[in-house]
Design a protein around this motif. Sequence first.
Motif, PDB file in Angstrom:
ATOM      1  N   ASN A   1     -25.404  41.392 -38.509  1.00 33.33           N
ATOM      2  CA  ASN A   1     -25.015  42.345 -39.377  1.00 33.33           C
ATOM      3  C   ASN A   1     -24.707  43.531 -38.639  1.00 33.33           C
ATOM      4  O   ASN A   1     -25.247  44.247 -38.013  1.00 33.33           O
ATOM      5  CB  ASN A   1     -26.431  42.921 -40.145  1.00 33.33           C
ATOM      6  CG  ASN A   1     -26.226  43.764 -41.404  1.00 33.33           C
ATOM      7  OD1 ASN A   1     -25.256  44.465 -41.239  1.00 33.33           O
ATOM      8  ND2 ASN A   1     -26.564  43.584 -42.405  1.00 33.33           N
TER       9      ASN A   1
ATOM     10  N   PRO B   1     -22.186  46.368 -39.714  1.00 32.83           N
ATOM     11  CA  PRO B   1     -21.182  47.058 -40.648  1.00 32.83           C
ATOM     12  C   PRO B   1     -20.088  47.857 -39.823  1.00 32.83           C
ATOM     13  O   PRO B   1     -19.259  48.238 -40.599  1.00 32.83           O
ATOM     14  CB  PRO B   1     -22.285  47.987 -41.270  1.00 32.83           C
ATOM     15  CG  PRO B   1     -23.560  48.314 -40.142  1.00 32.83           C
ATOM     16  CD  PRO B   1     -23.583  46.843 -39.483  1.00 32.83           C
TER      17      PRO B   1
ATOM     18  N   THR C   1     -17.994  42.260 -42.418  1.00 29.31           N
ATOM     19  CA  THR C   1     -19.227  42.976 -42.891  1.00 29.31           C
ATOM     20  C   THR C   1     -19.873  41.900 -43.922  1.00 29.31           C
ATOM     21  O   THR C   1     -19.342  41.207 -44.766  1.00 29.31           O
ATOM     22  CB  THR C   1     -19.022  44.239 -43.761  1.00 29.31           C
ATOM     23  OG1 THR C   1     -18.224  43.942 -44.844  1.00 29.31           O
ATOM     24  CG2 THR C   1     -18.245  45.051 -42.484  1.00 29.31           C
TER      25      THR C   1
END
Lengths: 357, 357
Positions: free
Chosen positions: B90, B92, B99
Amino acid sequence: MSEKSLPNVIVIGAGGVGVITAVSLCHRGRSHVSLVVRSDYEHVKEHGYSISSCDYGQLMGWKPHNLVKSVEGASNDGKFYDFVVVTTKNIPDGPVGSTVPEVIRPVIESNHRLNSSRQTNVLLVQNGLDIEKDIHKAYDSHDYNLVVLSGIQLIGSTKIGKGVIEQVGKDHLSVGPFDPKDDRAIAAAYVFIDLYNNEGHNRVTFDSEVRYARWRKLMYNAVINTTTALVGMDVPRCLQFGVDKVGTEENIFRPGMREIIAIAASEGITLNEKDLDFFCNISKDLMFKPSMCVDFLNGQLMELETILGNPLRIAKKNGVSTPVLFMLYHLLYMVQNKLKESKGLLKFDEKKARIVE
Amino acid sequence: MSEKSLPNVIVIGAGGVGVITAVSLCHRGRSHVSLVVRSDYEHVKEHGYSISSCDYGQLMGWKPHNLVKSVEGASNDGKFYDFVVVTTKNIPDGPVGSTVPEVIRPVIESNHRLNSSRQTNVLLVQNGLDIEKDIHKAYDSHDYNLVVLSGIQLIGSTKIGKGVIEQVGKDHLSVGPFDPKDDRAIAAAYVFIDLYNNEGHNRVTFDSEVRYARWRKLMYNAVINTTTALVGMDVPRCLQFGVDKVGTEENIFRPGMREIIAIAASEGITLNEKDLDFFCNISKDLMFKPSMCVDFLNGQLMELETILGNPLRIAKKNGVSTPVLFMLYHLLYMVQNKLKESKGLLKFDEKKARIVE
């Protein structure tokens, strides 16, 4: 003047700085210069140095008066060395034989044997704080008739190949006594300045406040040099790659430098807050990897203890809070040990998950 | 049961974790499992996976029910995916298309088109804090009939070659609702647990306090994982290579974990001080490089924002002092940008000494 009447200078460390130091002394012509060249000895003996210098122009096949293979070798040629100029890195936590007191031992001892009443002047052209203390610890100043001088050099000079030196940044050497009240050291500094000064080529100045100058230089070295080493990047990238492009300057560089100002203040030295701007601003556009970063990227030990360990020991003694420098030190200490492991200076047993004692 | 009556599960991310997740679901046999395999697709389509698993033994030529090349591809096959299980990293701050909200978009949208009244359950088997918020920001929960579940997995499983998986550490997955008051999410978590549970092979538990578990795991990840990434070393070396062999634990690990405890406390979550000992002790003998360290050494982006950035944003909002974590974050932020530059995600102009906008 005949060679006999000239003072003998031995330059230890034939990197970019050491060779230009020897060139400067030879150019002036007021001393007899021995240069210790280790790995490049055979090459330089045969071909001399190829030097491209912004201070002295193109020098092909350049040699000092005396080329020696080791400090040990120099100590056996019967000369008393009036000035022992050390331009090596200063890594007290490195291999015992390569700490500065041990590196200079052969000439210090041979000088002592040759003439115990003649003064030996050791000039440390090196970074960091408290570097003179290890010399004083190793040699009784009175017994060895020893004076230790500080050299702080601004220069851009690099050994770019076997016997090839490229000097792109002009040489400015400031020389002074570590102990500002030591008259013999003050006199010796002035003597050396006269041996080194080449009007129109280099710049050499007397420094009456060595400790101030060293603390000031630490504002850059203890903070910016160390940070670049930890992340392995040049200074502008460190700045631009920070949080919102301002995080590195605002949250590492400036607070770290303020900690240096506070530690210096705790021993009575007043640094100038304006130098925060100065050091930050010179960093922004200069595509430059400081020395510890270069050492780290080359897998070489870093000058961690003289640049960061020693100031932090003073901070601890004087109760000065240093959260930024403390973290940098603890992280770089691990990295230094990783470098030591890669060089075989430290052994780690993966089965036991412990350092081998 | 016929295939038609089984819930459809799509597993996105075919690394060591994702493949064992698919194996576990298939072994149980209560769902129809699609696995998204990108780089290894052709190989796995032809040969299947070679899996050496401490939970399931040796599996040669193993394939899930449905092998798909992309999430996009899966979204075109007319299936409604009841569970979307995400086992990717993960990141971002990585490329926009990778993402998590964007990666799952094709199935979320196709589910929405196929049947807007049927519930889609997204299970994030990922590290870090506040990872559900980006999903909620991207998709209105009501409009998309979306439930987001947390998966925290303890497992040692690695893809060691094309289509080759080695699982050495047993799988313990704990599943729960990010929002402990969301009854639909609680029910969905129990449904998934039943699809995943293989008595005698793996372990799967319901977690009613996801946020507590995630904060607790951050004691390790935000402090130890991050430190190892910064210095590029396994955990025992970080400990043994610290100042006097205690500096890393005493001056980075423990103070850093105390900062996590303080931030968690600032939002009403009480972590246990005793876990300081637990996390320090499991670190001492386990020759292990945590995920961020592995990513850094492989030149891959690190999960910096979900592991360290998000907790620090909460600290800032709540006025919690975090000197250790703050330094780690600022330093790793630079390293993350260095990784981005090496992957072409960021351009630096050396002539201007600035990032190219």
